[in-house]
Design a protein around this motif. Structure first.
Motif, short mmCIF file in Angstrom:
data_model
loop_
_atom_site.label_atom_id
_atom_site.label_comp_id
_atom_site.label_asym_id
_atom_site.label_seq_id
_atom_site.Cartn_x
_atom_site.Cartn_y
_atom_site.Cartn_z
N LEU A 1 -27.84 -29.16 -46.13
CA LEU A 1 -29.09 -28.55 -46.00
C LEU A 1 -30.14 -29.53 -45.38
CD1 LEU A 1 -29.34 -26.65 -49.41
CD2 LEU A 1 -28.82 -25.55 -47.49
N ILE A 2 -30.18 -30.63 -45.71
CA ILE A 2 -31.05 -31.60 -45.52
C ILE A 2 -30.76 -32.39 -44.11
CG2 ILE A 2 -32.34 -34.05 -46.01
CD1 ILE A 2 -31.77 -33.15 -48.86
N CYS A 3 -29.39 -32.73 -43.53
CA CYS A 3 -29.30 -33.53 -42.71
C CYS A 3 -28.38 -32.55 -41.73
CB CYS A 3 -28.30 -34.71 -42.99
SG CYS A 3 -29.29 -35.76 -44.15
N ALA A 4 -27.02 -32.35 -41.75
CA ALA A 4 -26.14 -31.96 -40.98
C ALA A 4 -26.54 -30.58 -40.20
CB ALA A 4 -24.77 -31.62 -41.64
N HIS B 1 -26.42 -36.00 -37.20
CA HIS B 1 -25.36 -34.88 -37.30
C HIS B 1 -23.97 -35.40 -37.48
CE1 HIS B 1 -23.90 -30.84 -36.90
NE2 HIS B 1 -23.05 -31.25 -35.63
N VAL B 2 -23.60 -36.39 -36.80
CA VAL B 2 -22.18 -36.98 -36.64
C VAL B 2 -21.76 -37.77 -37.71
CG1 VAL B 2 -20.79 -38.67 -35.42
CG2 VAL B 2 -22.28 -37.19 -33.88
N TYR B 3 -22.63 -38.86 -38.10
CA TYR B 3 -22.48 -39.38 -39.46
C TYR B 3 -22.49 -38.77 -40.68
CZ TYR B 3 -23.32 -43.47 -36.33
OH TYR B 3 -23.43 -44.34 -35.36
N THR B 4 -23.22 -37.69 -40.93
CA THR B 4 -23.06 -36.93 -41.98
C THR B 4 -22.01 -35.61 -41.96
OG1 THR B 4 -24.82 -35.35 -41.34
CG2 THR B 4 -25.50 -37.11 -42.65
N TRP C 1 -26.46 -23.21 -42.48
CA TRP C 1 -27.59 -23.70 -43.68
C TRP C 1 -27.87 -22.48 -44.62
CZ3 TRP C 1 -31.89 -22.25 -46.05
CH2 TRP C 1 -32.60 -23.13 -46.52
N PHE C 2 -27.78 -21.18 -44.23
CA PHE C 2 -28.04 -20.18 -44.95
C PHE C 2 -27.11 -19.99 -46.06
CE2 PHE C 2 -27.33 -15.59 -45.95
CZ PHE C 2 -28.50 -15.38 -46.69
N THR C 3 -25.65 -20.04 -45.56
CA THR C 3 -24.35 -19.72 -46.58
C THR C 3 -24.37 -20.82 -47.29
OG1 THR C 3 -22.91 -20.89 -45.05
CG2 THR C 3 -23.22 -18.36 -44.74
N THR C 4 -24.72 -22.03 -47.15
CA THR C 4 -24.81 -23.07 -48.01
C THR C 4 -25.90 -23.13 -49.16
OG1 THR C 4 -24.08 -24.47 -46.36
CG2 THR C 4 -24.76 -25.55 -48.34
#
Length: 211
Positions: free
Chosen positions: A101-104, A63-66, A133-136
């Motif tokens: 979508l995949i990471c954050a 989460h932090v790095y992405t 996630w949904f809005t993206t």
């Protein structure tokens, strides 16, 4: 972005300056976790999760790095219109969408389950992650369908939620400075203030056709 060219210029300059300052602050926070160290900054108050849940650190670092790249790519994708950088918008938009979508967002939802501040904070951060996630994903779908006006609105909604990483910390400073509340109360308040005003402001701009 805004109809008047004069307003576009003023808005863009203020947006760039403000974002640049707060992005630098977020980058400094991210750099605290390089090299990997589970006894610094935020992780110092998450030792229960660190020790009892081996997967927590994987989600945390993901989460932090992405998220820092999500902030940057989202910003670059948004400002491209005023500066005629169409290819930059497309490429940065792809980076932004894939990372969220995949990471954050998935890692953020997981971390939300273990958020400080009790049940209210946990509910808020999980909702935030799901909406992020949904809005993206909705913005991605609309781009694929070439419905670009709607795509822009959903990208703005997504980016408003992305900016919660910044606004959450701004509200924390303001609330602590003015009211000196109990730390756990602070978490419960900023968990909601960090993103609800953002999304309401964007909905207002969309409804007034300013973006």
């Amino acid at each position: 972005m805004i109809r008047s060219r004069k307003n576009i210029s003023v808005f863009s300059i203020l947006f760039i300056i403000g974002f640049g300052y707060f992005f630098w602050l977020m980058l400094k926070i991210t750099l605290e976790y390089i090299p990997l160290n589970s006894n610094v900054s935020f992780l110092m108050i998450k030792q229960t999760e660190v020790q009892e849940r081996p997967e927590y650190l994987y989600f945390f670092y993901t989460h932090v790095y992405t998220s820092i790249f999500v902030l940057l790519s989202g910003f670059l994708a948004i400002i491209r219109k005023d500066f005629g950088l169409k290819n930059l918008h497309r490429n940065m938009g792809k980076v932004y969408i894939v990372l969220i979508l995949i990471c954050a967002a998935p890692s953020g939802i997981y971390m939300g389950i273990f958020a400080n501040g009790g049940l209210l904070s946990k509910i808020s951060f999980v909702i935030l992650g799901i909406l992020w996630w949904f809005t993206t994903f909705k913005a991605y779908q609309l781009a694929r369908q070439k419905r670009f006006a709607e795509h822009k609105h959903w990208m703005w909604r997504s980016f408003a939620l992305t900016l919660s990483a910044i606004t959450l910390r701004m509200w924390k400073v303001i609330i602590v400075y003015l009211f000196h509340p109990n730390p756990m109360d602070v978490y419960q308040i900023i968990a909601w203030l960090g993103w609800i005003p953002n999304i309401l402001f964007i909905e207002y701009l969309i409804s007034k056709k300013h973006i």
